[in-house]
Design a protein around this motif. Structure first.
Motif, PDB file in Angstrom:
ATOM      1  N   GLU A  32       3.968   2.237   2.131  1.00 38.23           N
ATOM      2  CA  GLU A  32       3.560   2.769   3.614  1.00 38.23           C
ATOM      3  C   GLU A  32       3.367   1.439   4.419  1.00 38.23           C
ATOM      4  OE1 GLU A  32       0.178   5.020   5.656  1.00 38.23           O
ATOM      5  OE2 GLU A  32       1.650   6.368   4.582  1.00 38.23           O
ATOM      6  N   GLU A  33       2.994   0.269   3.659  1.00 40.65           N
ATOM      7  CA  GLU A  33       2.588  -0.947   4.418  1.00 40.65           C
ATOM      8  C   GLU A  33       2.852  -2.119   3.487  1.00 40.65           C
ATOM      9  OE1 GLU A  33      -1.047  -2.952   7.005  1.00 40.65           O
ATOM     10  OE2 GLU A  33      -1.134  -0.620   5.852  1.00 40.65           O
ATOM     11  N   ARG A  48       0.667  -1.330  -0.085  1.00 41.52           N
ATOM     12  CA  ARG A  48       0.213  -0.146  -0.030  1.00 41.52           C
ATOM     13  C   ARG A  48       0.867   0.942  -0.043  1.00 41.52           C
ATOM     14  NH1 ARG A  48      -1.885   3.250   3.707  1.00 41.52           N
ATOM     15  NH2 ARG A  48      -1.178   2.036   5.265  1.00 41.52           N
ATOM     16  N   ASN A  66      -6.227   4.098  -7.890  1.00 37.06           N
ATOM     17  CA  ASN A  66      -6.166   5.559  -7.356  1.00 37.06           C
ATOM     18  C   ASN A  66      -6.294   6.897  -8.044  1.00 37.06           C
ATOM     19  OD1 ASN A  66      -5.583   4.361  -4.686  1.00 37.06           O
ATOM     20  ND2 ASN A  66      -3.606   3.535  -5.557  1.00 37.06           N
ATOM     21  N   LEU A  91      -9.815  -7.249   2.678  1.00 40.12           N
ATOM     22  CA  LEU A  91      -8.600  -6.260   2.461  1.00 40.12           C
ATOM     23  C   LEU A  91      -8.967  -5.532   1.218  1.00 40.12           C
ATOM     24  CD1 LEU A  91      -5.556  -5.874   3.761  1.00 40.12           C
ATOM     25  CD2 LEU A  91      -4.758  -7.087   1.877  1.00 40.12           C
ATOM     26  N   PRO A  92      -8.868  -4.227   1.362  1.00 40.86           N
ATOM     27  CA  PRO A  92      -9.094  -3.302   0.325  1.00 40.86           C
ATOM     28  C   PRO A  92      -8.119  -3.679  -0.856  1.00 40.86           C
ATOM     29  CG  PRO A  92      -8.242  -2.072   2.094  1.00 40.86           C
ATOM     30  CD  PRO A  92      -8.581  -3.557   2.631  1.00 40.86           C
ATOM     31  N   THR A 115      -2.633   6.137  -0.089  1.00 44.28           N
ATOM     32  CA  THR A 115      -3.705   5.397  -0.466  1.00 44.28           C
ATOM     33  C   THR A 115      -4.281   4.475   0.431  1.00 44.28           C
ATOM     34  OG1 THR A 115      -2.167   3.586  -1.093  1.00 44.28           O
ATOM     35  CG2 THR A 115      -2.436   5.615  -2.689  1.00 44.28           C
ATOM     36  N   THR A 116      -5.466   3.934   0.031  1.00 47.98           N
ATOM     37  CA  THR A 116      -6.101   2.873   0.890  1.00 47.98           C
ATOM     38  C   THR A 116      -5.949   1.488   0.408  1.00 47.98           C
ATOM     39  OG1 THR A 116      -8.085   3.467   0.067  1.00 47.98           O
ATOM     40  CG2 THR A 116      -7.667   4.476   1.978  1.00 47.98           C
ATOM     41  N   ALA A 117      -5.889   1.433  -1.034  1.00 44.86           N
ATOM     42  CA  ALA A 117      -6.244  -0.140  -1.768  1.00 44.86           C
ATOM     43  C   ALA A 117      -4.488  -0.770  -1.564  1.00 44.86           C
ATOM     44  CB  ALA A 117      -6.554   0.266  -3.122  1.00 44.86           C
ATOM     45  N   PHE A 118      -4.533  -1.979  -1.455  1.00 43.92           N
ATOM     46  CA  PHE A 118      -3.327  -2.663  -1.291  1.00 43.92           C
ATOM     47  C   PHE A 118      -3.342  -3.293  -3.003  1.00 43.92           C
ATOM     48  CE2 PHE A 118      -3.901  -2.744   3.016  1.00 43.92           C
ATOM     49  CZ  PHE A 118      -2.557  -2.997   3.472  1.00 43.92           C
TER      50      PHE A 118
END
Length: 137
Positions: free
Chosen positions: A103-104, A23, A76, A116-117, A27-30
């Motif tokens: 970030e992740e 991710r 995105n 999971l998104p 952003t929110t989507a993996f």
């Protein structure tokens, strides 16, 4: 008018039916690790560079197994389509880590994916290739 974003993407697996998703900051989507090509770069060369920048993975182009070219809505960027040259690679999970704009990172199973998104490219096209593949034999 819909614009295309051309990228290279990796289906990174640990050989135990887990896939690596990332991710990006803000952003929110993996999604699968990877990114846009630089001028004159082949899809495989772009992916080797992006994997080093994003997750610290040091590989060679010949480590990648081509999966094909896929197209879907961008995660995105509304109004954009992503066109991805995708590759499969199996790695030791200890060989990757978060860096750059990431970030992740998460290693996920097919069961994890349901909650999971995920970006459309990952959810609808790339991860099913890993988890829905017929068993060898």
């Amino acid at each position: 008018m819909t614009r295309e974003i051309v990228v290279s993407a990796a289906v990174v697996t640990d050989g135990a039916a887990r896939a690596l998703v990332v991710r990006k900051a803000g952003t929110t989507a993996f999604m699968q690790p990877g990114g846009k090509h630089e001028a004159g770069e082949s899809p495989a060369a772009a992916l080797v560079r992006e994997l080093a920048e994003e997750i610290g993975l040091q590989i060679h182009e010949d480590d990648l197994s081509p999966l094909g070219r896929f197209e879907t809505d961008a995660a995105n960027e509304p109004g954009h389509r992503v066109v991805a040259d995708a590759f499969l690679i199996e790695v030791d999970p200890a060989s990757v880590g978060r860096s750059g704009e990431i970030e992740e990172i998460r290693w996920i199973t097919a069961a994890d994916a349901a909650s999971l998104p995920l970006a459309p490219l990952s959810r609808d096209l790339l991860l099913p290739l890993l988890w829905n593949a017929p068993a060898a034999g």
